[in-house]
Design an enzyme around this catalytic site. Sequence first.
Site, PDB file in Angstrom:
ATOM      1  N   THR A 175      61.336  55.650  62.199  1.00 23.74           N
ATOM      2  CA  THR A 175      60.849  54.322  62.543  1.00 23.74           C
ATOM      3  C   THR A 175      62.015  53.505  63.097  1.00 23.74           C
ATOM      4  O   THR A 175      63.136  53.566  62.600  1.00 23.74           O
ATOM      5  CB  THR A 175      60.058  53.643  61.391  1.00 23.74           C
ATOM      6  OG1 THR A 175      59.393  52.512  61.897  1.00 23.74           O
ATOM      7  CG2 THR A 175      60.928  53.259  60.222  1.00 23.74           C
ATOM      8  N   CYS A 232      61.501  44.061  58.290  1.00 25.43           N
ATOM      9  CA  CYS A 232      60.523  45.065  57.847  1.00 25.43           C
ATOM     10  C   CYS A 232      61.192  46.105  56.942  1.00 25.43           C
ATOM     11  O   CYS A 232      62.402  46.216  56.897  1.00 25.43           O
ATOM     12  CB  CYS A 232      59.900  45.783  59.035  1.00 25.43           C
ATOM     13  SG  CYS A 232      58.887  44.723  60.077  1.00 25.43           S
ATOM     14  N   HIS A 283      55.848  51.609  57.698  1.00 26.85           N
ATOM     15  CA  HIS A 283      56.668  50.540  58.286  1.00 26.85           C
ATOM     16  C   HIS A 283      56.025  49.225  57.832  1.00 26.85           C
ATOM     17  O   HIS A 283      55.066  48.755  58.437  1.00 26.85           O
ATOM     18  CB  HIS A 283      56.657  50.688  59.810  1.00 26.85           C
ATOM     19  CG  HIS A 283      57.510  49.689  60.533  1.00 26.85           C
ATOM     20  ND1 HIS A 283      58.321  50.050  61.576  1.00 26.85           N
ATOM     21  CD2 HIS A 283      57.673  48.355  60.387  1.00 26.85           C
ATOM     22  CE1 HIS A 283      58.950  48.969  62.041  1.00 26.85           C
ATOM     23  NE2 HIS A 283      58.558  47.923  61.335  1.00 26.85           N
TER      24      HIS A 283
END
Lengths: 214, 162
Positions: B23, B29, B46
Amino acid sequence: MLDLSSFNNLQLDAIREVGNIGTGNAATALSKLLACMIDMDVPRADLVSIYSLSEYYGDPDSVVAAVFVRSFGEFGCSLIFIQEEEDADLMVNLLLRQQFGDSVPADLDPEMKDSALTEVGNIILSSFLNAVNMLIGTQHQISVPGVARDMLASILDVVVSIFGQMGDMALVVNTQLRVGASSQNEENRTISGNIIMLPDPDALELLLRKLQVL
Amino acid sequence: MDNTYHVGMADLVVVSAPAVLITLGLGSCIGLVIFDTMAKIAGMAHIMLPDSRGTKVIEKVGKFADTAVPTVIDEMIKKGASKSRMKAKIAGGAQMFALPGVTTDFLSVGVRNVKETTSMLQKSGISLVASDTGGNKGRTVEFSTTTWMLAIKTLGKGKTEI
């Protein structure tokens, strides 16, 4: 709170016009600061999916420099001035040469560069906000600016955290400023930067009312 | 060559080994991986925000810590993993911009993401064996089911493995 998916083209056009007026003022301020010609694009007001925001702006992995400010007041919003890192460095060089002539050392330390970049960003974004608040007749206060150099996707997480809780769309007003090639600009190429305006979701209703499109 | 899966914003992917889960550009995040080395199954999410309370429609369960953690676990169990063997690693939760004198919810969302993800894992009885969170730098993460290590790339600091 307004539902972003219910926005019509007339409303987006009105918001784009706000961006236009803000950008005009920002371009004038930057032009005075750097003593050179600045070009601007016609702004866009777009509803973008927060899940593909970085693809909308470019390569999620690319390195960018960004200056961020918050505006407090009746019309709360956040603004980001974002550039490819190389463009940010060229712009800083241009500013320092403009201010200090040839006495600027070639290997300026990164903190000085970031400080200069923050100042340019702050002037651009404050000018933008002044014009916008003048247009809609609101009072505002601007925060101290913050600066970051990082991956595009990481920087744009801030947009996600503003709009994410209410849904899956973000309202972004985008515009590009370009500093033309000149003798002052070593590389002799165009330097560009983008202003992104992010109205607070709960300030959108006020904005549309002031613009008489609600 | 292992199969490579890119986990997009608010996405959630559960795979069987051999695989690599990636990711990109985590700011505030969280990149969460849960894995079972015996069943050779791993899941990555995510996560964008701490909790789904106050949200009318949840379009993607991977978006919130409180919905992502249980979903990854359930999906892994469906593939044959055992909850008692599951372990977790997390990375992310940075604060990209610090404005002196300004405290707003959205600027500190990274910290709350870490807190909520950690507490959800604890509630589910899954041990968090490694984490690299906070700070003010973005992270790109890559999890390999060959080594069960989470590689973290940070701008200017290079690559570390946890």
